[in-house]
Write an enzyme that holds these catalytic residues in place. Structure first.
Site, short mmCIF file in Angstrom:
data_model
loop_
_atom_site.label_atom_id
_atom_site.label_comp_id
_atom_site.label_asym_id
_atom_site.label_seq_id
_atom_site.Cartn_x
_atom_site.Cartn_y
_atom_site.Cartn_z
N ASP A 186 10.41 0.14 -0.16
CA ASP A 186 9.68 1.38 0.10
C ASP A 186 10.26 2.49 -0.78
OD1 ASP A 186 8.28 3.54 1.75
OD2 ASP A 186 7.81 1.76 2.92
N HIS A 244 8.74 8.24 3.57
CA HIS A 244 8.02 7.09 4.13
C HIS A 244 8.96 5.94 4.48
CE1 HIS A 244 5.17 3.61 3.84
NE2 HIS A 244 4.26 4.47 4.23
N SER A 429 0.91 1.08 7.30
CA SER A 429 2.33 1.19 6.99
C SER A 429 3.18 1.21 8.24
CB SER A 429 2.61 2.47 6.20
OG SER A 429 2.35 2.31 4.84
#
Length: 606
Positions: A186, A244, A429
């Site tokens: 990520d 994220h 996600s």
């Protein structure tokens, strides 16, 4: 440089004061919203993005495969063939930068190419009889959707025994994921106070860092690959950083029972942050190398991973389908051959998952998203390639305090890192790391029971076998897998135990379950927990079209023949109100007296 492959979505994050983690299964004290991060607009996928990198693999045994000095002559021939065509004018050079983990060459063009020029170059490369495949080294991006009402307090409905939750407490009785490593590919991770003790060293694979004024700075940290997987921020074209990877890592394994913030799915596991996404996304070649490294493979110039991952989570993706992304498929196949389970987000484009990579690749567990009511999320990708669904959030769920978002660890920095925060997001996600965490729980349980580690194929089989049915089946043209992920049932199968019939979905008190549809005489069973001291129990169906009846009973499943409480009006508006109800589990059954659709079910005990 290519933009992120996504539809235009609004991203909104909120930093909230750090509150107190509840005892497992109970709601947290309500923190107060403090700071609002501005809306983030991602580039429109319809925009034509320039191309500057390619991935070329030569056939085993060919001269360029045996001798890298022959690669450059092959590339010179391809660039010479492209120059002077109708689409390619002016100078053009191709330079081999390095050999990737799968044996493919990472190739840079001397200048950005438009779509037509890139296709000419690909045709020239593919005409070489020594070339096995050639593809664009495209940009993938984080599949994130964020809340649009950030000042609401946090409830982790996604981990608990709610109608749309994963039933974490049932799993935690037997496993917390101890001994398992989950690699999160990520944006990297920040050392959030509620996550840091569960982080182990990873690696930064973002190689493109703007060595010249003509190159974009994807890395954003002033260098290329190195052992520091800290997220420096992924802000893109005026949009704020998402943090994220920190959010995804917290969903997998935030520290739990520590009196701080949120719980994680597999809070005894370790998260290995592997940074593959920087400003505006990340290169396919970097992601492929990271997959191989995370699984314990050898990468030239990089130390071998001393703690190979049992599970890889990729909450990222790009368009084009896996048939156009051979390097990613090869990397995934390598990881699976090493016993690593690969979990990926299905994507947020409301389209068939086969059109995306890595979600459309073979040997992955692609995860679709559901909202707080266990119903299909409005944005999720779908199709036969989706294995199962997990909580991704959906604000249309009208879910009370949480507003239906997934809350996890984050940061309040707009560009560079600021203070620790709890952040609400939605998207596939968020769904994928729930399943990656469940896989960690399964592996820890299986090894602890003396059964040995499960193979990726066994993990897939048990995950699918352990799902709960959707409380509201998805539309037939939008399938999102076998059912809802259930951590408790998955751990039981990993332990080698037989499973009873899945429990009836549990309705959240006061939260409507929306979108119920069925045929004549089709029925749906639900349950609600009525606390001691409740003065009334109000059970209703409302809205939609068609005709339904409603039946209820305490402690047993009601039928049309023996239910002690019933409502049989024409249409979809049914109501049962019980004064001073018996505490404990109550069941209600909705039966179609004719075909019906878009009906809501509501239970209120107070």
């Amino acid at each position: 440089m290519s933009h992120c492959f996504t539809t235009k979505v609004g991203v909104l994050a909120v930093a909230i004061s750090l509150g107190t983690v509840p005892m497992l299964g109970h709601a947290a004290d309500v923190p107060v919203a403090r700071a609002l991060v501005p809306l983030r607009q991602l580039p429109d996928a319809s925009a034509v993005a320039p191309v500057q990198r390619f991935i070329v693999k030569y056939k085993p045994g060919s001269a360029p495969a045996r001798d890298r000095s022959r690669v450059q002559s092959s590339l010179r021939a391809a660039s010479a063939g492209a120059i002077g065509t109708q689409s390619v004018r002016g100078t053009l050079g191709l330079q081999a930068l390095r050999r990737g983990a799968t044996g493919a060459e990472i190739v840079a063009a001397s200048r950005p190419l438009d779509a037509a020029e890139a296709q000419v170059v690909l045709r020239q490369l593919r005409q070489d009889p020594d070339v096995l495949y050639a593809q664009v080294d495209g940009i993938k991006h984080a599949l994130d959707l964020m809340p649009n009402d950030p000042q609401l307090p946090v409830y982790q409905w996604d981990l608990l025994n709610t109608v749309g939750g994963i039933y974490g407490p049932q799993a935690w009785e037997h496993s917390t994921g101890e001994g398992v490593v989950v690699a999160v590919l990520d944006t990297g991770s920040t050392p959030h106070a509620d996550l840091k003790d569960n982080l182990i060293p990873g690696y930064d694979f973002v190689s493109w860092y703007g060595q010249s004024p003509d190159e974009p700075d994807v890395a954003g940290d002033g260098d290329g690959r190195d052992p520091d997987a800290t997220d420096p921020g992924d802000w893109c074209e005026g949009s704020p950083s998402s943090w994220h990877g920190t959010h995804v890592a917290g969903t997998v394994a935030a520290m739990t029972n520590n009196g701080l913030d949120v719980a994680g799915t597999a809070w005894g596991a370790k998260v290995q942050p592997v940074r593959v996404l920087g400003h505006c996304g990340g290169l396919t070649s970097d992601i492929a190398d990271a997959i191989v490294w995370a699984a314990g493979g050898k990468i030239d110039g990089i130390p071998v991973n001393p703690t190979p991952a049992d599970v890889i989570n990729m909450s990222l993706g790009g368009g084009g389908g896996c048939e156009e992304d051979s390097v990613t498929q090869e990397a995934i196949d390598f990881a699976v051959s090493r016993g690593t389970t690969v979990v990926v987000a299905a994507g947020n484009s409301n389209a068939d998952v086969s059109q995306f990579s890595p979600a459309g690749c073979n040997n992955v567990i692609a995860v679709g998203a559901t909202g707080v009511g266990g119903t299909i999320a409005s944005y999720t990708n779908f199709g036969s390639g989706v294995a199962l669904a997990a909580p991704g959030g959906d604000p249309s769920s009208n879910a009370g305090l949480s507003q239906g978002y997934i809350w996890s660890t984050g940061n309040d920095g707009k560009t560079v890192a600021g203070k620790d925060a709890l952040v609400g997001m939605m998207g596939t996600s968020m769904a994928a790391p729930h399943v990656a965490g469940i896989v960690a729980l399964m592996q820890s349980a299986a090894v602890g029971a003396g059964r040995g580690a499960l193979t990726p194929a066994q993990v897939h089989e048990l995950l699918v076998a352990s799902v709960r049915p959707f409380p509201v089946p998805p539309p037939v043209d939008r399938p999102i897998g076998a059912g809802l992920a259930d951590a408790g049932r998955a751990v039981q199968l990993a332990l080698g135990n037989d499973l009873p019939e899945p429990p009836a979905p549990e309705l959240q008190n006061g939260v409507p379950l929306q979108g119920l549809a069925g045929a004549n005489q089709q029925s749906f069973l639900y349950r609600i927990n009525v606390p001691a001291g409740a003065r009334s129990l109000n059970l209703r169906t409302l809205g939609g079209r068609g005709d339904v009846s409603l039946y209820a009973a305490p402690g047993v499943e009601p039928s049309a023949e023996d239910a002690p409480y019933r409502s049989l009006h024409a249409g979809t508006a049914e109501a049962i109100v019980i004064g001073s109800p018996q505490p404990g589990t109550w069941y209600l059954r909705v039966v179609g007296e004719a075909a019906f659709s878009e009906v809501s079910v509501l239970a209120i005990a107070r």
